[in-house]
Design an enzyme around this catalytic site. Structure first.
Site, mmCIF file in Angstrom:
data_model
loop_
_atom_site.group_PDB
_atom_site.id
_atom_site.type_symbol
_atom_site.label_atom_id
_atom_site.label_comp_id
_atom_site.label_asym_id
_atom_site.label_seq_id
_atom_site.Cartn_x
_atom_site.Cartn_y
_atom_site.Cartn_z
ATOM 1 N N ARG A 163 42.680 51.661 38.633
ATOM 2 C CA ARG A 163 41.299 50.959 38.699
ATOM 3 C C ARG A 163 39.942 51.852 38.419
ATOM 4 N NH1 ARG A 163 44.995 47.729 38.159
ATOM 5 N NH2 ARG A 163 45.275 46.126 39.165
ATOM 6 N N SER A 237 39.617 40.409 42.410
ATOM 7 C CA SER A 237 39.855 41.383 43.606
ATOM 8 C C SER A 237 38.447 41.868 43.958
ATOM 9 C CB SER A 237 40.854 42.213 43.184
ATOM 10 O OG SER A 237 42.141 41.587 42.824
ATOM 11 N N GLU A 333 36.115 47.298 45.004
ATOM 12 C CA GLU A 333 36.403 47.421 43.346
ATOM 13 C C GLU A 333 35.194 46.959 42.467
ATOM 14 O OE1 GLU A 333 40.302 46.173 41.940
ATOM 15 O OE2 GLU A 333 39.334 45.017 40.412
HETATM 16 P P1 FAD Z 1 30.963 43.660 33.732
HETATM 17 O O1 FAD Z 1 31.328 42.834 35.204
HETATM 18 O O2 FAD Z 1 29.879 42.933 32.811
HETATM 19 O O3 FAD Z 1 30.758 45.322 34.217
HETATM 20 C C1 FAD Z 1 31.556 46.061 34.937
HETATM 21 C C2 FAD Z 1 30.898 47.226 35.066
HETATM 22 O O4 FAD Z 1 31.066 48.038 33.893
HETATM 23 C C3 FAD Z 1 29.546 47.259 35.503
HETATM 24 O O5 FAD Z 1 29.192 48.561 35.927
HETATM 25 C C4 FAD Z 1 29.011 47.437 33.854
HETATM 26 O O6 FAD Z 1 27.543 48.131 33.971
HETATM 27 C C5 FAD Z 1 29.771 48.413 33.353
HETATM 28 N N1 FAD Z 1 30.033 47.835 31.775
HETATM 29 C C6 FAD Z 1 30.390 46.654 31.309
HETATM 30 N N2 FAD Z 1 30.689 46.772 30.147
HETATM 31 C C7 FAD Z 1 30.158 47.946 29.625
HETATM 32 C C8 FAD Z 1 29.998 48.737 28.302
HETATM 33 N N3 FAD Z 1 30.321 48.053 27.390
HETATM 34 N N4 FAD Z 1 29.606 50.122 28.466
HETATM 35 C C9 FAD Z 1 29.448 50.701 29.709
HETATM 36 N N5 FAD Z 1 29.463 50.124 30.831
HETATM 37 C C10 FAD Z 1 29.882 48.915 30.721
HETATM 38 N N6 FAD Z 1 40.209 43.246 36.476
HETATM 39 C C11 FAD Z 1 41.504 43.738 36.531
HETATM 40 O O7 FAD Z 1 41.706 45.104 36.274
HETATM 41 N N7 FAD Z 1 42.644 43.090 36.516
HETATM 42 C C12 FAD Z 1 42.821 41.604 36.803
HETATM 43 O O8 FAD Z 1 43.699 41.243 36.690
HETATM 44 C C13 FAD Z 1 41.489 41.264 36.868
HETATM 45 N N8 FAD Z 1 41.531 39.813 37.086
HETATM 46 C C14 FAD Z 1 40.241 39.263 37.382
HETATM 47 C C15 FAD Z 1 40.384 37.931 37.805
HETATM 48 C C16 FAD Z 1 39.241 37.201 37.797
HETATM 49 C C17 FAD Z 1 39.339 35.568 38.157
HETATM 50 C C18 FAD Z 1 37.957 37.802 37.861
HETATM 51 C C19 FAD Z 1 36.964 36.901 38.077
HETATM 52 C C20 FAD Z 1 37.806 39.198 37.553
HETATM 53 C C21 FAD Z 1 39.116 39.852 37.447
HETATM 54 N N9 FAD Z 1 39.206 41.261 36.920
HETATM 55 C C22 FAD Z 1 40.329 41.828 37.000
HETATM 56 C C23 FAD Z 1 38.124 42.008 37.323
HETATM 57 C C24 FAD Z 1 37.266 41.921 35.746
HETATM 58 O O9 FAD Z 1 37.426 40.856 34.876
HETATM 59 C C25 FAD Z 1 37.446 43.166 35.017
HETATM 60 O O10 FAD Z 1 37.253 44.460 35.571
HETATM 61 C C26 FAD Z 1 36.629 43.368 33.557
HETATM 62 O O11 FAD Z 1 37.265 44.284 32.980
HETATM 63 C C27 FAD Z 1 35.197 43.204 33.819
HETATM 64 O O12 FAD Z 1 34.488 43.090 32.523
HETATM 65 P P2 FAD Z 1 33.138 42.554 31.997
HETATM 66 O O13 FAD Z 1 33.010 42.637 30.911
HETATM 67 O O14 FAD Z 1 32.900 41.200 32.956
HETATM 68 O O15 FAD Z 1 32.460 43.734 32.946
HETATM 69 P P1 NAP Z 2 50.739 39.861 43.800
HETATM 70 O O1 NAP Z 2 51.770 39.588 42.651
HETATM 71 O O2 NAP Z 2 50.693 38.926 44.692
HETATM 72 O O3 NAP Z 2 50.928 41.179 44.517
HETATM 73 C C1 NAP Z 2 49.983 41.835 45.480
HETATM 74 C C2 NAP Z 2 49.937 43.037 45.260
HETATM 75 O O4 NAP Z 2 51.143 43.811 45.484
HETATM 76 C C3 NAP Z 2 49.267 43.343 43.953
HETATM 77 O O5 NAP Z 2 47.794 43.931 44.360
HETATM 78 C C4 NAP Z 2 50.113 44.517 43.326
HETATM 79 O O6 NAP Z 2 49.413 45.670 43.089
HETATM 80 C C5 NAP Z 2 51.308 44.916 44.236
HETATM 81 N N1 NAP Z 2 52.400 44.505 43.686
HETATM 82 C C6 NAP Z 2 53.222 43.563 43.424
HETATM 83 N N2 NAP Z 2 54.391 43.714 42.838
HETATM 84 C C7 NAP Z 2 54.308 44.888 42.411
HETATM 85 C C8 NAP Z 2 55.266 45.679 41.710
HETATM 86 N N3 NAP Z 2 56.438 45.384 41.196
HETATM 87 N N4 NAP Z 2 55.037 46.831 41.744
HETATM 88 C C9 NAP Z 2 53.800 47.417 41.886
HETATM 89 N N5 NAP Z 2 53.010 46.960 42.778
HETATM 90 C C10 NAP Z 2 52.965 45.691 43.107
HETATM 91 O O7 NAP Z 2 49.305 40.253 43.194
HETATM 92 P P2 NAP Z 2 47.976 38.893 42.465
HETATM 93 O O8 NAP Z 2 47.027 38.965 43.613
HETATM 94 O O9 NAP Z 2 48.643 37.768 42.424
HETATM 95 O O10 NAP Z 2 47.650 39.816 41.126
HETATM 96 C C11 NAP Z 2 48.697 39.773 40.122
HETATM 97 C C12 NAP Z 2 48.155 40.884 39.288
HETATM 98 O O11 NAP Z 2 47.130 40.654 38.702
HETATM 99 C C13 NAP Z 2 48.050 42.080 39.845
HETATM 100 O O12 NAP Z 2 48.520 43.265 39.179
HETATM 101 C C14 NAP Z 2 46.711 42.243 40.136
HETATM 102 O O13 NAP Z 2 46.292 43.644 40.224
HETATM 103 C C15 NAP Z 2 46.009 41.540 39.156
HETATM 104 N N6 NAP Z 2 44.791 40.952 39.479
HETATM 105 C C16 NAP Z 2 43.772 41.798 39.567
HETATM 106 C C17 NAP Z 2 42.351 41.262 39.856
HETATM 107 C C18 NAP Z 2 41.287 42.137 40.036
HETATM 108 O O14 NAP Z 2 40.014 41.641 39.868
HETATM 109 N N7 NAP Z 2 41.307 43.607 39.702
HETATM 110 C C19 NAP Z 2 42.078 40.037 40.222
HETATM 111 C C20 NAP Z 2 43.486 39.170 40.131
HETATM 112 C C21 NAP Z 2 44.839 39.582 39.562
HETATM 113 P P3 NAP Z 2 48.483 45.680 41.717
HETATM 114 O O15 NAP Z 2 47.296 45.131 42.009
HETATM 115 O O16 NAP Z 2 48.250 47.530 41.526
HETATM 116 O O17 NAP Z 2 49.209 45.512 40.477
#
Ligand code: FAD
Ligand code: NAP
Length: 337
Positions: A163, A237, A333
């Protein structure tokens, strides 16, 4: 081209009701260059905005918000095995995933339904269900916000981590990521190692794997667990899973034998932050119109009308309590503004 006093409520998935002093939506690279040559840009702080799904506004933004809306999906090169595709930073990420599935390009199906735009995908090296963007990332084009020049970042230049990337660290705030080039496979090579996917495929009675079936399984799991931001404000998250040394993990496990963790490289373990927060009693806690989601303790939610400051303060209380109970430092995050 630059508007004043614009509400940001519909531009952030937390649904926080704040405004930007100045706002512009960039449709192409020339638009970005014109904005950065303007006095408004030179005299104010700037925020580059994508889909607003990974940030929390704690106050009005007293500067210029530049929303990236650059479109386009273009094939640069295609072989029997791979396709190199250049995508506008303003393309909605999930639309791009669906496009890949439609064309038979593999590699992003596990990243289905992640909100936000293509331009933000390298920012935190988006990841889910065992796959990270760095695995399909080839190169990106970014506009340097001081000079207006386009700079190119290859995979190794981005310093992708968990991340994390160079854009959150060394060159933070210096660029607008305008286009991203992905290298997608035309050969099937699906990653269903994440337990929940295998189980979901089984429940859906799917035996023949395809990018579409893996994507469908991921979408079904996500819809069952995560709040839909169009209904309940959230930014996914709120905290990262902390990576700790094996010896720190061993001492936590002595006290908390059920601790959920996964190997994260030599001598390192990734703790499930959601588990820590749940054990500390936060899951489902509600304070008027905001709180911790009932199904997923990692997600803080705005039920409508909460302020960013209230949500930020809640996140601080959670950080303190995890430190006190487990001795672990959680990190946010979500980007705070
Ligand atoms: P923004 O929120 O608009 O911006 C995020 C940051 O990036 C800010 O600092 C902004 O200034 C910068 N930024 C945005 N665009 C640019 C650009 N073009 N150039 C330079 N800087 C920029 N993330 C995960 O990694 N995995 C997931 O599974 C995941 N699940 C999510 C589920 C939900 C329900 C929600 C709400 C979010 C989730 N996220 C997840 C977080 C988010 O969706 C991601 O991080 C996504 O990539 C953010 O994109 P955005 O365009 O909305 O960025
Ligand atoms: P989950 O499946 O309930 O698992 C809980 C946590 O354990 C996760 O955060 C995941 O880490 C870790 N995990 C589970 N299985 C794993 C494996 N086989 N190997 C390594 N790590 C494992 O998680 P969840 O909340 O439902 O989310 C599912 C996936 O979507 C995850 O990958 C999560 O990162 C992603 N997600 C991200 C966001 C965001 O905003 N960043 C929001 C929702 C979901 P990792 O997170 O490193 O995978």
């Amino acid at each position: 081209m630059i508007a004043s006093d614009v509400s940001l409520k519909k531009f952030n998935t937390f649904g926080i009701d704040v405004s930007a002093k100045l706002f512009s939506q960039a449709e192409n690279e020339d638009h970005v260059r014109n904005v950065i040559q303007s006095n408004e840009f030179k005299k104010n702080s700037t925020l580059i905005l994508g889909g607003g799904s990974n940030l929390l506004f704690t106050k009005d933004f007293n500067g210029l918000v530049l929303k990236n809306h650059i479109q386009g999906i273009e094939i640069l090169e295609e072989t029997d095995d791979f396709v190199f595709v250049k995508v506008g930073g303003g393309v909605v990420w999930h639309d791009f995933v669906l496009h890949c599935i439609d064309k038979g390009w593999n590699g992003v199906e596990n990243l289905s339904l992640i909100p936000g735009n293509v331009g933000a995908s390298p920012m935190q090296n988006i990841g889910a269900y065992g796959v990270e963007i760095k695995e399909v990332f080839h190169e990106l084009e970014a506009i340097h916000l001081k000079s207006g020049e386009i700079h190119y970042f290859r995979n190794e230049d981005c310093c992708f981590g968990y991340r994390d990337s160079v854009f959150k660290n060394k060159v933070k705030g210096e660029y607008l990521i305008s286009r991203v080039i992905y290298k997608l496979s035309k050969k099937p090579n699906y990653n269903i190692s994440y337990g929940a996917i295998e189980k979901q495929l089984e429940n859906m009675g799917i035996k023949d794997l395809s990018a579409k079936s893996v994507s469908d399984a991921v979408i079904a799991i996500r819809q069952s667990k995560l709040p839909d931001p169009s209904k309940i404000g959230n930014s996914g998250s709120f905290f990262k899973n902390p990576i700790v040394t094996q010896s720190t993990f061993d001492s936590i496990k002595l006290k908390f034998p059920n601790v959920v963790a996964y190997p994260a490289g030599e001598d390192l373990m990734k703790l499930a932050a959601g588990w820590l927060i749940e054990q500390a009693g936060w899951k489902g806690k509600t304070y008027g119109n905001y709180g911790v989601h009932k199904n997923q303790a990692l997600v803080l939610v705005n039920y409508g009308g909460a302020s960013g400051k209230e949500i930020y303060d809640l996140s601080s209380r959670i950080l303190d309590s995890i430190k006190e109970k487990f001795g672990v430092n959680l990190e946010r995050e979500v980007n705070i503004y």
